[in-house]
Each structure stands twice: as structure tokens, then as C-alpha cells.
Motif scaffolding. Structure first.
Motif, short mmCIF file in Angstrom:
data_model
loop_
_atom_site.label_atom_id
_atom_site.label_comp_id
_atom_site.label_asym_id
_atom_site.label_seq_id
_atom_site.Cartn_x
_atom_site.Cartn_y
_atom_site.Cartn_z
N VAL A 3 -5.76 -8.62 -4.52
CA VAL A 3 -6.04 -7.89 -3.29
C VAL A 3 -6.84 -6.63 -3.57
O VAL A 3 -7.62 -6.16 -2.73
CB VAL A 3 -4.71 -7.55 -2.56
N TRP A 4 -6.70 -6.08 -4.79
CA TRP A 4 -7.45 -4.87 -5.12
C TRP A 4 -8.92 -5.17 -5.42
O TRP A 4 -9.76 -4.28 -5.35
CB TRP A 4 -6.80 -4.16 -6.31
N ARG A 18 -6.95 -0.95 4.71
CA ARG A 18 -5.71 -1.26 4.00
C ARG A 18 -4.80 -0.04 3.92
O ARG A 18 -3.58 -0.17 3.94
CB ARG A 18 -6.02 -1.79 2.60
N GLU A 19 -5.37 1.13 3.83
CA GLU A 19 -4.55 2.34 3.74
C GLU A 19 -3.66 2.49 4.97
O GLU A 19 -2.46 2.78 4.86
CB GLU A 19 -5.44 3.57 3.57
N ARG A 20 -4.24 2.31 6.16
CA ARG A 20 -3.46 2.42 7.40
C ARG A 20 -2.43 1.29 7.49
O ARG A 20 -1.30 1.50 7.95
CB ARG A 20 -4.38 2.38 8.61
N LYS A 60 2.21 -11.87 2.91
CA LYS A 60 3.19 -10.78 2.90
C LYS A 60 3.44 -10.30 1.47
O LYS A 60 3.72 -9.12 1.25
CB LYS A 60 4.50 -11.24 3.54
N GLU A 61 3.33 -11.21 0.49
CA GLU A 61 3.52 -10.81 -0.90
C GLU A 61 2.45 -9.80 -1.31
O GLU A 61 2.74 -8.84 -2.04
CB GLU A 61 3.48 -12.04 -1.81
N GLU A 62 1.20 -10.02 -0.87
CA GLU A 62 0.16 -9.03 -1.16
C GLU A 62 0.49 -7.69 -0.51
O GLU A 62 0.28 -6.64 -1.11
CB GLU A 62 -1.20 -9.53 -0.64
N LEU A 63 1.02 -7.75 0.70
CA LEU A 63 1.39 -6.51 1.38
C LEU A 63 2.48 -5.78 0.60
O LEU A 63 2.40 -4.55 0.41
CB LEU A 63 1.88 -6.83 2.79
N PHE A 64 3.46 -6.52 0.09
CA PHE A 64 4.51 -5.90 -0.71
C PHE A 64 3.93 -5.27 -1.97
O PHE A 64 4.34 -4.17 -2.39
CB PHE A 64 5.58 -6.91 -1.09
N ASP A 65 2.99 -5.95 -2.61
CA ASP A 65 2.34 -5.39 -3.81
C ASP A 65 1.67 -4.06 -3.48
O ASP A 65 1.76 -3.09 -4.25
CB ASP A 65 1.30 -6.37 -4.36
N LEU A 66 0.99 -4.01 -2.35
CA LEU A 66 0.30 -2.79 -1.95
C LEU A 66 1.30 -1.68 -1.62
O LEU A 66 1.07 -0.50 -1.91
CB LEU A 66 -0.60 -3.07 -0.75
N MET A 67 2.41 -2.06 -1.00
CA MET A 67 3.44 -1.07 -0.67
C MET A 67 4.05 -0.47 -1.93
O MET A 67 4.25 0.75 -2.02
CB MET A 67 4.53 -1.73 0.17
N LEU A 109 11.30 -3.78 -7.72
CA LEU A 109 11.09 -3.34 -9.10
C LEU A 109 11.44 -4.45 -10.08
O LEU A 109 12.33 -5.26 -9.82
CB LEU A 109 11.96 -2.11 -9.41
N GLY A 110 10.76 -4.46 -11.22
CA GLY A 110 11.01 -5.50 -12.21
C GLY A 110 10.11 -6.70 -11.98
O GLY A 110 9.22 -6.69 -11.12
N GLY A 111 10.34 -7.75 -12.73
CA GLY A 111 9.49 -8.93 -12.59
C GLY A 111 8.11 -8.71 -13.19
O GLY A 111 7.93 -7.95 -14.14
N ARG A 112 7.14 -9.36 -12.59
CA ARG A 112 5.78 -9.25 -13.12
C ARG A 112 5.24 -7.83 -12.93
O ARG A 112 5.55 -7.17 -11.94
CB ARG A 112 4.87 -10.25 -12.42
N PRO A 113 4.42 -7.37 -13.88
CA PRO A 113 3.87 -6.01 -13.76
C PRO A 113 3.04 -5.87 -12.49
O PRO A 113 2.36 -6.81 -12.06
CB PRO A 113 3.00 -5.86 -15.01
N THR A 114 3.10 -4.70 -11.89
CA THR A 114 2.25 -4.42 -10.74
C THR A 114 0.86 -4.05 -11.23
O THR A 114 0.72 -3.32 -12.22
CB THR A 114 2.83 -3.28 -9.89
N LEU A 115 -0.15 -4.55 -10.54
CA LEU A 115 -1.52 -4.43 -11.03
C LEU A 115 -2.37 -3.46 -10.23
O LEU A 115 -3.58 -3.35 -10.45
CB LEU A 115 -2.18 -5.82 -11.03
N GLY A 116 -1.77 -2.75 -9.29
CA GLY A 116 -2.52 -1.76 -8.54
C GLY A 116 -2.82 -0.54 -9.39
O GLY A 116 -2.24 -0.34 -10.46
N PRO A 117 -3.71 0.32 -8.93
CA PRO A 117 -4.11 1.49 -9.73
C PRO A 117 -2.96 2.42 -10.05
O PRO A 117 -2.88 2.96 -11.16
CB PRO A 117 -5.18 2.17 -8.86
N ASN A 118 -2.06 2.63 -9.11
CA ASN A 118 -0.93 3.53 -9.38
C ASN A 118 0.08 2.89 -10.32
O ASN A 118 0.62 3.56 -11.20
CB ASN A 118 -0.26 3.94 -8.07
#
Length: 229
Positions: A3-4, A18-20, A60-67, A109-118
């Protein structure tokens, strides 16, 4: 393509980005947990048609990743402490703080690493604090060990807070209600170690318990730190 990496569509006719979208989703989750979040509900909060959101977020999974990535921005300290223990300590306590503000985070939290910038920046900070203090495999295991403790402790604390909300009983209220049963069971003599803990152990609050356990984990990590030759 993550998504990024996927470009955002035009914002017309309703101004969207996406920010909003993520901000609205985080607000919904803060109010009612992850079960309160859906693309339809987010669209309604933004006064947009649900199909508009699919141009920005596919699932929705992408949305959770972004959240998660949005909240991980709260974990990053303003500057990296010079001492590796203090760096790990700061990141751990800031993670706990973020989870207490957004308790749905504990579920993701946990599971696969999050890949967003933060998320990547948080991982970088954890690794950078130990860089050069041991070989890379030891550093990775150390970070995994600290993270496993932090995630487990946070989930336990959040579970207790949710139980308080669900039952209406505080920790002390629950102990008073369950006390007679516990005392009867201990009186059987079948649980001597547990009986000693109940009668002689010191009760501490969640923050103290978290901090103490974290220091013990960091003590164990320190034993393994031997700079590579």
C-alpha cells in the motif's frame, strides 16, 4: 506492491487521501476497537461513498497496516539515547504508552514486521541501539527477545483493562469477589507455592511490573553483548 508503494488516486469529487482515511479509522478504533472499523464506516465518517476508499486502500488488512504505522510514529523518540539500555527502555515504554492510548494496537503487535515508514524507523532504532555491541545475529535475537517481552506484557495489561471495562469490576473489586474461592483452594494445601505468593508477595501496579520485567530482560541481553572481533 504494498500500500505504501501504490500511488493514491485523484482526490475528486470528495477531498480524500490516505492520511484522512487512516485518521478516521484510528478514531473509530479508539472509540470502539478494531471491530468498529470497516471501510464502510470509515467512508461514512468522511462523508464519502465506500467505493471511493477502494482506490486508496484495497483491503481492511491494508487499512490496519496503515493504522499501526500511524500509531508507531508516537513510539519514535525525538532523539536516539546514546546508551543502548536507555534506548531500548525508552522504546519499550513509548510502545506501552501508545498501546494504552490506542488499546487496539495490542491486537496487531507481533507477527510479520510492519513495513510502513514509521514501523521501519522503530525497528531501525531498536537495531541501531545495539549496533556494534555484538554480532548481527546476536543483535537480532536481542531485539526479538525484548520485543517479545514488551508485546506480551502489553497484551496482558490491556486484557486486564478490558476485563475491568467488560465486568465493571476494578482489580480490587475482582479480588474481593473471587477471594473466598481462592482462599478455599489454597486451604487445601495443593498449591503451596501459589499460597506463599498470595500471602507473602508484594503487589505492584502495572507500570512497576512492566518496568521491572523489562530491566530483567535487559540484564539478560547485557550478558550476551560481546563486540565482534
Amino acid at each position: 506492491m504494498t500500500v505504501w508503494d501504490r500511488p493514491e488516486p485523484s482526490a475528486r469529487p470528495v477531498p480524500l487521501d490516505r492520511e484522512r482515511i487512516v485518521a478516521a479509522a484510528v478514531a473509530l478504533a479508539d472509540e470502539g476497537g478494531l471491530e468498529a472499523v470497516s471501510l464502510r464506516k470509515v467512508a461514512a465518517r468522511l462523508n464519502a461513498g465506500p467505493m471511493r476508499l477502494y482506490g486508496y486502500i484495497a483491503t481492511k488488512e491494508e487499512l490496519f497496516d496503515l493504522m499501526v504505522d500511524e500509531v508507531q510514529a508516537e513510539i519514535l523518540p525525538g532523539e536516539q539515547p546514546g546508551d543502548w539500555r536507555e534506548a531500548q527502555r525508552v522504546l519499550a515504554h513509548r510502545t506501552r504508552g501508545a498501546a494504552l492510548r490506542h488499546d487496539w494496537l495490542a491486537d496487531l503487535l507481533g507477527g510479520r514486521p510492519t513495513l510502513g515508514p514509521n514501523g521501519l524507523a522503530v525497528t531501525e532504532a531498536k537495531l541501531a541501539a545495539l549496533d556494534g555491541l555484538a554480532d548481527v545475529d546476536t543483535v537480532m535475537r536481542a531485539v526479538e527477545t525484548v520485543s517479545a517481552y514488551v508485546i506480551g506484557a502489553i497484551r496482558r495489561e490491556i486484557a486486564n483493562l478490558r476485563a475491568e471495562r467488560a465486568t465493571g469490576l476494578s482489580k480490587q473489586d475482582w479480588r474481593r469477589a473471587s477471594g473466598p474461592h481462592v482462599m478455599r483452594m489454597l486451604a487445601t494445601g495443593r498449591f503451596p507455592a501459589l499460597s506463599k505468593a498470595v500471602h507473602d508477595g508484594t503487589d505492584v501496579d502495572a507500570e512497576t511490573s512492566f518496568a521491572t520485567g523489562l530491566e530483567w530482560v535487559l540484564d539478560a541481553v547485557a550478558v550476551r553483548l560481546t563486540p565482534p572481533a
